[in-house]
Every structure is written in structure tokens, then in C-alpha cells.
Design an enzyme around this catalytic site. Sequence first.
Site, short mmCIF file in Angstrom:
data_model
loop_
_atom_site.label_atom_id
_atom_site.label_comp_id
_atom_site.label_asym_id
_atom_site.label_seq_id
_atom_site.Cartn_x
_atom_site.Cartn_y
_atom_site.Cartn_z
N GLU A 133 0.83 -1.22 0.00
CA GLU A 133 0.00 0.00 0.00
C GLU A 133 0.86 1.27 0.00
O GLU A 133 0.37 2.35 0.33
CB GLU A 133 -0.95 0.02 1.21
N HIS A 146 -2.96 2.20 8.31
CA HIS A 146 -4.01 1.38 7.71
C HIS A 146 -4.24 0.15 8.58
O HIS A 146 -3.29 -0.60 8.85
CB HIS A 146 -3.60 0.96 6.30
N HIS A 202 -7.22 -3.14 9.76
CA HIS A 202 -8.42 -3.91 9.42
C HIS A 202 -9.31 -4.00 10.66
O HIS A 202 -9.41 -5.06 11.28
CB HIS A 202 -8.01 -5.31 8.93
N GLU A 209 -17.85 11.89 22.32
CA GLU A 209 -16.52 12.42 22.00
C GLU A 209 -16.22 12.45 20.50
O GLU A 209 -15.32 13.17 20.07
CB GLU A 209 -15.44 11.56 22.68
N HIS A 215 -12.90 -3.71 3.78
CA HIS A 215 -11.44 -3.87 3.89
C HIS A 215 -10.86 -3.27 5.18
O HIS A 215 -10.20 -3.97 5.94
CB HIS A 215 -10.77 -3.26 2.64
P1 13P Z 1 1.02 -5.49 3.06
O1 13P Z 1 1.40 -6.75 3.79
O2 13P Z 1 1.62 -5.42 1.68
O3 13P Z 1 1.31 -4.25 3.90
O4 13P Z 1 -0.55 -5.53 2.81
C1 13P Z 1 -1.44 -5.68 3.86
C2 13P Z 1 -2.75 -4.99 3.63
O5 13P Z 1 -3.46 -4.74 4.56
C3 13P Z 1 -3.13 -4.63 2.24
O6 13P Z 1 -4.22 -3.77 2.21
ZN ZN Z 2 -5.41 -3.88 4.09
#
Ligand code: 13P
Ligand code: ZN
Length: 275
Positions: A116, A140, A142, A170, A211
Site C-alpha cells: 500500500e 491502515h 483492518h 466524544e 477492507h
Molecule cells: P502489506 O502486507 O503489503 O502491507 O498488505 C497488507 C494490507 O493490509 C493490504 O491492504
Molecule cells: Zn489492508
Amino acid sequence: MKVLDAEFVQGFVRMCNDGWELGWHERNGGNLSYRIKPEEVESVKENFTTDRDWAPIGTSVPGLAGEYFLVTGSGKYFRNVILDPEANICIVEVDDKGENYRILWGLNKGGRPTSELPSHLMNHEVKKEVTNGAHRVIYHCHATNLIALTFVLPLDDAVFTRELWEMATECPVVFPEGVGVVGWMVPGGRAIAVETSKLMKDYNVAIWAHHGMFCSGEDFDLTFGLAHTVEKSAEILVKMLSMRPDKLQTITPQNFRDLAVDFHVTLPEKFLYEK
Ligand code: 13P
Ligand code: ZN
């Protein structure tokens, strides 16, 4: 100074581990990047090696020419960052055109920066400009409940912002500018990076449908705290929707306007629509 002794590296490693402990980083899920300050680069540059080749970023970020980043590796597990930082994260340099990068430290057992990287760097470029250099962290993750919501709420900035705001008093103080939503796209490339970085002009949070999310902030605490606040609110919403599909009572648009006055935040009226 050794890279692992630097405060910015220790903060980065701790943040990776905090995200792991909260369950947002299954396997290699998620990635983190930090735009290193010039004095921090200076303090650790004795450890840099320049024998690894330049490689294309996959997009163009002229606004980041000559910048240095600390980044997680592609396919590396957040679980392992604290156990062996040097094998799982790296410092990269961006060339003078903003087209290529090279690894100067880390990933000592092989690998490359996160897939990413285009999204991280395009977000950094936008944020560097709109915050006059204040924002340095792009994260980023999940986050489970937020991902769940992308199956049941319309993929609309105003709907996500308003629902998340309503779940915790909040929230509008922590993210008064709201959150943006990107519909499902193939991850890891330039196209999703372009869509995400467009949202980063207005927001510090971009949700990727089915995602995860991207957050931007000045430092590790603020950025992680932002992701945590968003995910906590999403968790409350998931629980609420599980108990009954509608609300018996909630925080009203006028409540939000009153809150904005006392907490000195500006809440865009587009999020305070009548339902
Ligand atoms: P990477 O292992 O390449 O960082 O990818 C993980 C991910 O969350 C892709 O969206
Ligand atoms: Zn991801």
C-alpha cells in the site's frame, strides 16, 4: 545512534503492537508509515546503507521528493514487529522526482515496503500540504466492526460520519471534519491511492469498504487514538444494531450544534441533516 534506540522508531513499534493487540492486524493485515523529521534522519543516518536498488513507487509524489519514511514491510506481520523490528520494518528514501524509493535500513531478511506504499505516500503528500507539514503518520488497519458496518450502511460519507458521531459523544470532537468512504476497489495500487488521497484533502479518516480504514495524524498517539475512537464507535453501532434496528433515543442535530459551541469545533451542517 542505533535506529532501534531512536524515539520515533520505538513509538512506531509500539503502535504496531497496540494495533496487533486490538485484533486489527490478522496475518500481514494493515500497514504503517511515518514521515521522518530531518533531525531524526540526521540522528540515525550512520546506519544507512545505499547498496539496495531504487524501485518505482508505482505513483508520483513530487511533494515528497527527498523525504524519508519509516514503513512496515509487505507481507510482514504486525505481530512480529516488536519481536524483530529490523526484519519487519524499513526506512526508505524518496528520490528527487518523487517517483522511486530505496531501502536504507531494515528488512534485513529481505522484502519490500508495504504493497500500500502508493496509498501511504499519496496520503502523506496531500496531508503534508494541507496541514503545512504537521501530519506525519498514515495508518491502515483492518478494524473489525468498521468493516462489518460497510456491509449494512450506505457507502456514503455523510451517513458514516453521522452514525459514528451518534454512537459516542466524544466522536465529533475527535473527528469534527467527518469520515470519507471509498467503495470496494482492488487494494495495493495507484487507483485506490488516488481515491483515498482525494478524501484526505477533507478528512483524517478514509474507510475502505469491506477492507479497513486509513487514518492520518500528527503523531503516533493522535493517529492511533483516532483509529481507536472510530472503531470503538463502530463497535457500539454494531452492538446497537444487533439489539434493535432503530434507536429509541440518540444525540440530535441540535445536541451536536450545542456541543460544537462548548468544545470549539466546527461541525459541517451537511452532516447534521434531518432523518
Ligand atoms: P502489506 O502486507 O503489503 O502491507 O498488505 C497488507 C494490507 O493490509 C493490504 O491492504
Ligand atoms: Zn489492508
